[in-house]
Scaffold this active site. Structure first.
Site, PDB file in Angstrom:
ATOM      1  N   GLN A   1      85.658  -5.224 150.549  1.00 29.65           N
ATOM      2  CA  GLN A   1      84.333  -5.833 150.620  1.00 29.65           C
ATOM      3  C   GLN A   1      84.420  -7.350 150.482  1.00 29.65           C
ATOM      4  O   GLN A   1      85.251  -7.868 149.741  1.00 29.65           O
ATOM      5  CB  GLN A   1      83.440  -5.285 149.502  1.00 29.65           C
ATOM      6  CG  GLN A   1      83.006  -3.859 149.749  1.00 29.65           C
ATOM      7  CD  GLN A   1      82.067  -3.348 148.676  1.00 29.65           C
ATOM      8  OE1 GLN A   1      82.346  -2.363 148.021  1.00 29.65           O
ATOM      9  NE2 GLN A   1      80.959  -4.013 148.489  1.00 29.65           N
TER      10      GLN A   1
ATOM     11  N   SER B   1      91.322  -3.230 147.122  1.00 29.11           N
ATOM     12  CA  SER B   1      90.178  -2.437 146.678  1.00 29.11           C
ATOM     13  C   SER B   1      89.845  -1.360 147.714  1.00 29.11           C
ATOM     14  O   SER B   1      90.656  -0.472 147.976  1.00 29.11           O
ATOM     15  CB  SER B   1      88.986  -3.367 146.397  1.00 29.11           C
ATOM     16  OG  SER B   1      87.917  -2.646 145.811  1.00 29.11           O
ATOM     17  N   LEU B   2      88.693  -1.440 148.333  1.00 34.26           N
ATOM     18  CA  LEU B   2      88.299  -0.474 149.356  1.00 34.26           C
ATOM     19  C   LEU B   2      89.377  -0.318 150.428  1.00 34.26           C
ATOM     20  O   LEU B   2      89.553   0.765 151.005  1.00 34.26           O
ATOM     21  CB  LEU B   2      86.997  -0.932 150.014  1.00 34.26           C
ATOM     22  CG  LEU B   2      86.594  -0.147 151.256  1.00 34.26           C
ATOM     23  CD1 LEU B   2      86.047   1.208 150.871  1.00 34.26           C
ATOM     24  CD2 LEU B   2      85.603  -0.909 152.086  1.00 34.26           C
TER      25      LEU B   2
ATOM     26  N   ARG C   1      81.376   6.558 147.221  1.00 34.12           N
ATOM     27  CA  ARG C   1      81.922   5.572 146.284  1.00 34.12           C
ATOM     28  C   ARG C   1      80.962   4.402 146.128  1.00 34.12           C
ATOM     29  O   ARG C   1      80.680   3.942 145.021  1.00 34.12           O
ATOM     30  CB  ARG C   1      83.285   5.081 146.791  1.00 34.12           C
ATOM     31  CG  ARG C   1      84.004   4.053 145.913  1.00 34.12           C
ATOM     32  CD  ARG C   1      85.357   3.740 146.549  1.00 34.12           C
ATOM     33  NE  ARG C   1      86.168   2.808 145.784  1.00 34.12           N
ATOM     34  CZ  ARG C   1      86.210   1.489 145.986  1.00 34.12           C
ATOM     35  NH1 ARG C   1      85.451   0.933 146.928  1.00 34.12           N
ATOM     36  NH2 ARG C   1      87.006   0.726 145.262  1.00 34.12           N
TER      37      ARG C   1
ATOM     38  N   HIS D   1      85.598  -3.054 139.558  1.00 33.45           N
ATOM     39  CA  HIS D   1      86.876  -3.092 138.840  1.00 33.45           C
ATOM     40  C   HIS D   1      86.734  -3.517 137.376  1.00 33.45           C
ATOM     41  O   HIS D   1      87.726  -3.793 136.715  1.00 33.45           O
ATOM     42  CB  HIS D   1      87.896  -3.990 139.563  1.00 33.45           C
ATOM     43  CG  HIS D   1      88.040  -3.633 141.009  1.00 33.45           C
ATOM     44  ND1 HIS D   1      88.595  -2.444 141.427  1.00 33.45           N
ATOM     45  CD2 HIS D   1      87.650  -4.271 142.134  1.00 33.45           C
ATOM     46  CE1 HIS D   1      88.549  -2.382 142.741  1.00 33.45           C
ATOM     47  NE2 HIS D   1      87.985  -3.471 143.202  1.00 33.45           N
TER      48      HIS D   1
ATOM     49  N   GLN E   1      91.586   2.643 139.968  1.00 34.71           N
ATOM     50  CA  GLN E   1      91.345   1.380 140.681  1.00 34.71           C
ATOM     51  C   GLN E   1      89.899   0.914 140.542  1.00 34.71           C
ATOM     52  O   GLN E   1      89.612  -0.274 140.552  1.00 34.71           O
ATOM     53  CB  GLN E   1      91.701   1.599 142.154  1.00 34.71           C
ATOM     54  CG  GLN E   1      91.408   0.457 143.099  1.00 34.71           C
ATOM     55  CD  GLN E   1      90.537   0.916 144.249  1.00 34.71           C
ATOM     56  OE1 GLN E   1      89.393   1.300 144.055  1.00 34.71           O
ATOM     57  NE2 GLN E   1      91.081   0.863 145.449  1.00 34.71           N
TER      58      GLN E   1
END
Length: 316
Positions: free
Chosen positions: A10, A91-92, A116, A200, A249
């Protein structure tokens, strides 16, 4: 040459992304059409026309970035681009890496990252969470600034992106205090990011538990290409290990700089960023500079041709 692929998360999304690549590569719109079928709305139209605020909504950004990375990967393979020896995602982007390595079906992943995004947004009421980038300050001093600013709330370093770039996240009021504390310690800049979800951070622990329940029912296979996971800077040799890394994560820091260094230490000499924007490529160039390393980004026909030329000795 030893090749690794990395996938952005993102923040790399923009209205109009991948338009030039889609005009040249049918795989792009085909991939977005598959995602749209799962989602029940036209994802490509959202990415091309906006509105920007809707594309920036977490539950829509996540499928959009997943589809963008997979579409770019498919274009790469369509031209005979070589497979990498390693992958990583920011991340994603770890979900994109899992699809591209054959560990997750694309349709399954689209639905999973929508979920998510939903649980992340629900975890913290709109406006109460924040993230900020702190530039030009040592990691330890950023952590110190966060500890000073917490005052019973949550703010902590969550993305160790490159030397001198750390992202912090938590309660919006605590993030604001941490920005002041970081500046007092000599940060060159500290800027709030245009997101409402403190990804996070510890505030995501509830969302992580919900994600773990969902992941338990998802078919995860062993990938064709190993991924280095940013939560622990390791590869995982079982589906359950991968599931745990994806859960952890969500509420633990992204150790991007360490992840890139680990791939380079394993012998990787070329890193290709696959998806819109060049955020990771810029970070990677700051993480390690030495002769013989190549950092490339594939988001348009020119970038695709340049990467193909570099990686297989000639563009297709």
């Amino acid at each position: 040459m030893s090749l690794a692929f990395v996938f952005p998360g993102q923040g790399s999304q923009t209205v109009g992304m991948l338009a030039a690549l889609a005009a040249a590569e049918p795989a792009v719109q085909q991939t977005f059409a598959e995602a749209s079928e799962v989602l029940g709305y036209d994802l490509w139209a959202l990415c091309q026309q906006g509105p920007e605020a809707e594309l920036a909504s977490t539950e829509k950004t996540q499928p959009a970035m997943l589809a963008a990375g997979v579409a770019t990967w498919r274009a790469w393979l369509g031209h005979g681009g070589p497979k990498p020896v390693a992958m990583a995602g920011h991340s994603l982007g770890e979900y994109t890496a899992l699809v591209c390595s054959g560990a997750l079906d694309f349709a399954t992943a689209v639905d999973l990252v929508r979920f998510r995004g939903q649980v992340m947004q629900q975890a913290v009421p709109l406006g109460q969470g924040a993230m900020a980038a702190v530039l030009g300050l040592d990691d330890a001093l950023v952590a110190e600034a966060c500890r000073e600013a917490e005052q019973g709330e949550v703010v902590e370093p969550v993305n160790f992106n490159s030397p001198g770039q750390v992202v912090i996240a938590g309660n919006a009021t605590a993030v604001a205090r941490a920005i002041e504390a970081a500046q007092a310690r000599g940060a060159k800049r500290a800027v709030t990011l245009p997101v409402s979800v403190p990804s996070h951070s510890r505030l995501m622990m509830g969302a992580a538990e919900q994600l773990a329940e969902r992941l338990a029912g998802v078919d995860v296979r062993m990938p064709d290409v190993p991924a280095v996971y940013t939560v622990d800077v390791k590869t995982h040799a079982s589906p359950d290990g991968i599931r745990l890394a994806l859960k952890e994560q969500l509420h633990k820091p992204v150790r991007w700089a360490e992840t890139v260094r680990a791939m380079l230490a394993s012998g990787v000499t070329t890193i290709v960023e696959c998806g819109p924007g060049k955020v990771l490529t810029a970070l990677n160039k700051r993480i390690e500079r030495r002769p013989g390393l190549t950092m490339l980004a594939v988001e348009d026909p020119e970038g695709l041709a340049a990467a193909l030329a570099a990686c297989k000795g000639g563009a297709a």
